[in-house]
Design an enzyme around this catalytic site. Structure first.
Site, short mmCIF file in Angstrom:
data_model
loop_
_atom_site.label_atom_id
_atom_site.label_comp_id
_atom_site.label_asym_id
_atom_site.label_seq_id
_atom_site.Cartn_x
_atom_site.Cartn_y
_atom_site.Cartn_z
CE LYS A 1 66.45 70.45 46.97
NZ LYS A 1 67.86 70.70 46.68
N GLY B 1 61.88 78.58 42.72
CA GLY B 1 62.70 77.97 41.67
C GLY B 1 62.04 78.18 40.33
CB SER B 2 62.65 76.64 37.06
OG SER B 2 62.51 75.28 37.41
N GLY C 1 58.45 74.01 39.81
CA GLY C 1 57.34 74.42 40.67
C GLY C 1 56.04 73.72 40.29
CD GLU D 1 56.63 83.92 45.52
OE1 GLU D 1 56.66 84.49 44.42
OE2 GLU D 1 55.71 84.08 46.35
CB CYS E 1 63.28 85.58 40.09
SG CYS E 1 63.38 86.51 41.62
CD GLU F 1 63.33 82.54 34.56
OE1 GLU F 1 63.14 81.32 34.74
OE2 GLU F 1 63.30 83.38 35.49
#
Ligand code: NAD
Length: 491
Positions: A172, A225-226, A230, A247, A281, A382
């Site tokens: 996806k 992803g974020s 996650g 990750e 990232c 972030e």
């Protein structure tokens, strides 16, 4: 152009799904539409992947690897087309897009070579006439969920080790970047990958992502992803006893010591902070600088930042492209306002660019805050945009403490000419990746990629470590003594 799902080796031609537009963030041009699939398409894809997996797992690994070599050659052949498409759909400058496609090629070749390795162990048995070994076994159907900022590289980090190890997958991609997934699907088709081995389903995270995480026949979820998404994936996956590889976000820092090569540090910071408009990232978001060189670093950084050309990433003169969408622009702006309120000094930038030629795209000025304290929100969260915070420190101990004070742990870097400083730092920086005399970005595919604390949950993409996500260890004991030998008893 209408993007379609790729399930069981076929393009979903009679698609009756709702769609959403895909925009070029540089100029607002509509590039096409992406389908908003439902659980039905996920179920169908999983069924196809499950059917294909039995034979794929029995295919010798060197033969599975042959497909990866073919994929690498196709990626190479189409490199420029893919890079241009990538820049158009997510905005990064063309040179970086080419680099990202190259990363996919490298990963395909590296994992193809695993087809003739996939090492296990052979060890002596404690009993006579007995043989002991361990092998990597495929897990089954795996689910890959990827972000938009590296739409091809991250997919290859996950798909290729999964394939060479004998798994089939449902991928996806992010809805922001379906074109790279579509291009990959075409390549899978062109190299004749057996039907059902690679399946791509487009749709929203809450619908498709959730359906994948909950699906009983998907045994592994590999997510990038974020950290907030996650965490949801981990929570839901945990309830279903899934193996979940995460990750996630970063808050990466460059440390500049008093003996550093300042010109080199400026170059490294600029590339790490403003490349991909700060949407990596591993982007440098904090500059932790020794008090003796703060002034000189700051002046040089300011001068260099103001020369950066902002614009459409397809223009080779551009150094800083757009950010992905309006929501990203607003989020970055929110943090910049917060920085001002927190008392940081705005050295340069700080504005959404809304005048022509920037008015149709999503552009934010490269921004530097100084006099930032380590505990400020802009130095902790972030931002994922072209914004850096300069934090002054007195010595190495303080620099390391500041670096380690955030909830993330992806990458860090130190500029120094002193071997003792460098070795002390690399041992104490608590990130998954450490750079010495280079910025916070620039990972190579044959080393593990990932982070500690809020960045990850102990797994790694890339390198040999990636194989651990997509394989189970199987220990095999072969007793050729012709009698019952009991371990730990008949020794
Ligand atoms: P995101 O978390 O919004 O989305 C990532 C993926 O998850 C997308 O495909 C999205 O559709 C899907 N998703 C959303 N909700 C979901 C749900 N409830 N269940 C399952 N899937 C869901 O992240 P993004 O904005 O696409 O990417 C940027 C983030 O990714 C940043 O935080 C960045 O640091 C991080 N990132 C990390 C790495 C790394 O290797 N550590 C690499 C690149 C990006």
């Amino acid at each position: 152009m209408e993007i379609k799902n790729f399930i069981g080796g076929r393009w979903a031609d009679k698609q009756k799904l709702q769609t959403m537009p895909v925009m070029n963030p540089a100029n607002g041009e509509q590039l096409g539409t992406v389908p908003l699939s439902t659980k039905v398409e996920v179920d169908e894809a999983v069924q196809q992947a499950k059917n294909a997996q039995k034979e794929w797992a029995l295919t010798p690994a060197p033969k599975r690897a042959d497909y990866l070599y073919e994929i690498a050659f196709k990626l190479k052949e189409k490199k420029e087309h893919l890079a241009q498409t990538l820049t158009r759909e997510m905005g990064k400058v063309i040179e970086e897009a080419r680099g990202e496609v190259q990363e996919g090629i490298d990963m395909a070749l590296y994992m193809a070579a695993e087809g003739r390795r996939l090492f296990g162990e052979t060890v002596p048995s404690e009993l006579a006439n007995k043989f002991a070994m361990s092998v990597r076994a495929p897990i089954g159907v795996v689910g890959l969920i990827t972000p938009w900022n590296f739409p091809i590289a991250i997919a290859t980090w996950k798909a290729f080790p999964a394939l060479v190890a004998g798994n089939t997958f449902i991928w996806k991609p992010s809805n922001e970047t379906p074109f790279m997934a579509y291009e990959m699907a075409k390549i899978f088709e062109e190299v004749g990958l057996p039907k059902g081995v690679a399946n791509i389903v487009f749709g929203t995270g809450p619908t498709i992502g959730t359906a994948m995480v909950e699906h009983p026949d998907i045994r592994v979820i590999s997510f990038t992803g974020s950290t907030s998404t996650g965490s949801k994936v981990a929570e839901l996956g945990g309830r279903h006893l899934k193996k979940i590889s995460l990750e996630m976000g970063g808050k990466n820092a460059v440390i500049v010591m008093e003996d550093a090569d300042i010109e080199l540090a400026v170059e490294g910071i600029l590339w790490s902070a403003f490349g991909t408009a700060g949407q990596r990232c591993t982007a440098c978001s904090r500059v932790i600088v020794h008090k003796d060189v703060k002034e000189v670093l700051q002046q040089k950084l300011l001068a260099a930042t103001t020369t950066l050309t902002i614009g459409d990433g397809l223009d080779p003169a551009t150094k800083v492209g757009p950010v992905i969408n309006r929501a990203a622009l607003e989020k970055i702006n929110h943090y910049v306002q917060l920085g001002r309120q927190e008392g940081a000094t705005l050295l340069t930038g700080g504005r959404i660019l809304s005048e022509a030629p920037f008015d149709k795209g999503f552009y934010f000025e490269p921004t530097i805050f100084t006099d930032v304290h380590a505990e400020m929100i802009i130095a902790q969260e972030e931002i994922f945009g072209p914004v850096i915070s300069i934090i002054e420190v007195a010595d190495l101990d303080e620099a390391i403490e500041v670096n380690n004070s955030v909830k993330f742990g992806l990458s860090s870097s130190i500029f120094s000419q002193d071997v003792n400083t460098i070795f002390k730092a690399q041992a104490r920086l608590d990130t998954g990746i450490v750079y010495v005399n280079a910025g916070t970005t620039g990972a190579e595919i044959h080393l593990p990629f990932g982070g500690t604390k809020g960045t990850g949950n102990g797994h790694r993409d890339s390198g040999q470590a990636a194989l651990d996500v997509y394989t189970e260890w199987k220990s095999i004991y072969v007793d050729y003594s012709g009698k019952l030998q009991r371990a730990q008893i008949d020794t």
